[in-house]
Scaffold this motif. Structure first.
Motif, short mmCIF file in Angstrom:
data_model
loop_
_atom_site.label_atom_id
_atom_site.label_comp_id
_atom_site.label_asym_id
_atom_site.label_seq_id
_atom_site.Cartn_x
_atom_site.Cartn_y
_atom_site.Cartn_z
N ILE A 27 0.84 -1.20 0.05
CA ILE A 27 -0.10 0.02 0.04
C ILE A 27 0.90 1.30 -0.12
O ILE A 27 1.61 1.20 0.79
CB ILE A 27 -0.95 0.07 1.05
CG1 ILE A 27 -1.74 -1.28 1.30
CG2 ILE A 27 -1.83 1.22 1.23
CD1 ILE A 27 -2.78 -1.50 0.15
N LEU A 179 -5.49 -1.93 -6.50
CA LEU A 179 -6.47 -1.15 -5.63
C LEU A 179 -6.26 0.17 -5.67
O LEU A 179 -4.98 0.69 -5.67
CB LEU A 179 -6.14 -1.79 -4.36
CG LEU A 179 -6.87 -1.03 -3.20
CD1 LEU A 179 -7.02 -2.05 -1.99
CD2 LEU A 179 -6.03 0.01 -2.41
N ARG A 184 -8.79 8.17 0.28
CA ARG A 184 -7.69 8.12 1.07
C ARG A 184 -6.32 8.15 0.39
O ARG A 184 -5.08 8.15 1.10
CB ARG A 184 -7.70 6.57 1.86
CG ARG A 184 -8.92 6.42 2.81
CD ARG A 184 -8.68 5.37 3.71
NE ARG A 184 -9.79 4.68 4.30
CZ ARG A 184 -10.85 4.15 4.00
NH1 ARG A 184 -10.56 3.42 2.93
NH2 ARG A 184 -11.79 3.69 4.60
N LEU A 186 -4.85 6.07 -1.56
CA LEU A 186 -4.10 5.22 -1.35
C LEU A 186 -4.07 4.37 -2.67
O LEU A 186 -4.99 4.39 -3.49
CB LEU A 186 -4.79 4.23 -0.41
CG LEU A 186 -4.59 4.57 1.13
CD1 LEU A 186 -5.13 3.45 2.03
CD2 LEU A 186 -3.40 5.04 1.35
N LEU B 4 -4.02 2.72 8.01
CA LEU B 4 -4.29 2.90 6.47
C LEU B 4 -4.26 1.48 5.80
O LEU B 4 -5.09 1.02 4.95
CB LEU B 4 -3.30 3.70 5.73
CG LEU B 4 -3.42 5.25 5.85
CD1 LEU B 4 -2.06 5.95 5.40
CD2 LEU B 4 -4.48 5.67 5.21
N LEU B 5 -3.42 0.61 6.63
CA LEU B 5 -3.38 -0.81 6.06
C LEU B 5 -4.72 -1.43 6.42
O LEU B 5 -5.22 -2.17 5.75
CB LEU B 5 -2.32 -1.47 6.65
CG LEU B 5 -0.81 -1.26 6.06
CD1 LEU B 5 0.22 -2.35 6.64
CD2 LEU B 5 -1.10 -1.64 4.58
N VAL B 8 -7.69 -1.13 4.05
CA VAL B 8 -8.07 -1.76 2.68
C VAL B 8 -7.96 -3.25 3.09
O VAL B 8 -8.44 -4.13 2.05
CB VAL B 8 -6.77 -1.61 1.72
CG1 VAL B 8 -6.59 -0.17 1.41
CG2 VAL B 8 -5.56 -2.00 2.44
#
Lengths: 209, 115
Positions: A27, A179, A184, A186, B4-5, B8
């Motif tokens: 990520i 993704l 966010r 990301l 944040l991990l 998802v």
């Protein structure tokens, strides 16, 4: 068109794809980036876009950096990086976000690999070391011969051996985007990405698709 | 770990109750055949549960025909699992029941725990 972002590596995890298979993903918190300068063949001799990332207090930057950003009314940014782009289609002050990418795209991720310090040839270049048995002593991780004998009588430049390992700019090529989370900021790519967590990475469209 | 991990990662499956080693369970697995989806049951004893966030898993052992033991591991948060039904809890004194692998028939039984 500009297809690049600066971001921060958050870490690795796994997610499930539509078939229910677990996919390893890294990520990256990418953007929002500001276009801080557009370099043109007419002025600078080549075509590129300079992006800025990571807003900081003004006192963290030098006067020159501040002035460069202030000129175009951009908040103070810690990192500036250039992306070679033929036809940018963006102008100074624009904001770019992760919506540049969609799931399924191929990207290159550029980062600085973790520093390993001074390492021997076995770890650094996968030398096989010496034999462990047959009367050998102190040879298990020895590099062996580095070069030829009396001719040329020296070690060729660039011969592999022990030395500093890691802390290099590394590009991970052709990673699949799995993704994208615009809310966010990301982006998730399949597989590993160079560098430590919280390390700066650049994400760009894959060069060799 | 970073929030944040977590944002998802796959959420916890509400159709899976808390599992413990020694539970007799029936795992309902979604199986895709062409474009048809059906549910297959896998019934057996939980050998162990690994709690590791999104990578959590559990392993179920069952006796197939001819006394052949079959073990199957499932990721706890996998969308392929429809649900898990705990049929009975058993008394076990360890977290990983590897000793069951060497046993068949009567000696492979576990005592039921009533609570």
């Amino acid at each position: 068109m500009l297809k690049g972002l600066i971001g921060k590596k958050i870490g690795m995890t796994q997610i499930f794809d539509e078939n229910g298979a677990a996919v390893p993903v890294t990520i990256i918190e990418a953007g929002p980036c500001f276009v801080t300068q557009v370099r043109t063949p007419g002025k600078e001799g080549y075509s590129a876009v300079q992006l800025g990332f990571d807003e900081v207090k003004p006192k963290r930057l030098s006067g020159g950096e501040l002035g460069h950003l202030k000129k175009s009314n951009i908040p103070p940014l810690r990192f500036l990086r250039e992306f070679a782009v033929k036809d940018p289609q963006v102008s100074v002050g624009d904001q770019v976000k992760v919506d540049l990418f969609t799931a399924g795209d191929s990207v290159d991720v550029i980062g600085t690999s973790k520093g390993k310090g001074f390492q021997g040839g076995v770890k650094r270049y996968h030398f096989r070391g010496g034999p462990a048995t047959h009367g050998q002593s102190d040879r298990e991780r020895a590099p062996g011969s580095r070069s030829s004998g009396t001719t040329p009588g020296r070690v060729y430049k660039g011969a592999r051996g022990a030395g500093h390992m890691g802390n290099d700019r590394v590009t991970a090529q052709n990673l699949k985007v799995v993704l994208v989370d615009v809310e966010r900021n990301l982006i998730g790519v399949r597989g590993a990405v160079p560098g430590s967590r919280n390390g700066l990475v650049m994400v760009r469209e894959a060069r060799k698709q | 770990m970073s929030d944040l991990l977590k944002a998802v990662e796959a959420p916890v499956n509400p159709n899976i109750p808390e599992l413990r080693a020694g539970d007799t369970v029936s795992v309902h697995v979604k199986i895709k055949e062409g474009n048809r989806e059906r549910i297959q049951e896998f019934k057996g004893t939980v050998l162990y549960v690994k709690n590791n966030g999104t990578n959590s898993s559990f392993t179920v052992r069952r006796m197939a025909s001819n006394g052949v033991g079959v073990e199957r591991s499932f990721l706890l948060r996998s969308p392929r699992i429809d649900k898990v039904v705990v049929e009975r809890h058993n008394i076990v004194r360890r977290a990983r029941l590897f000793f069951l692998r060497g046993r068949t028939g009567k000696s492979a039984r576990l005592k039921q725990k009533f609570s």
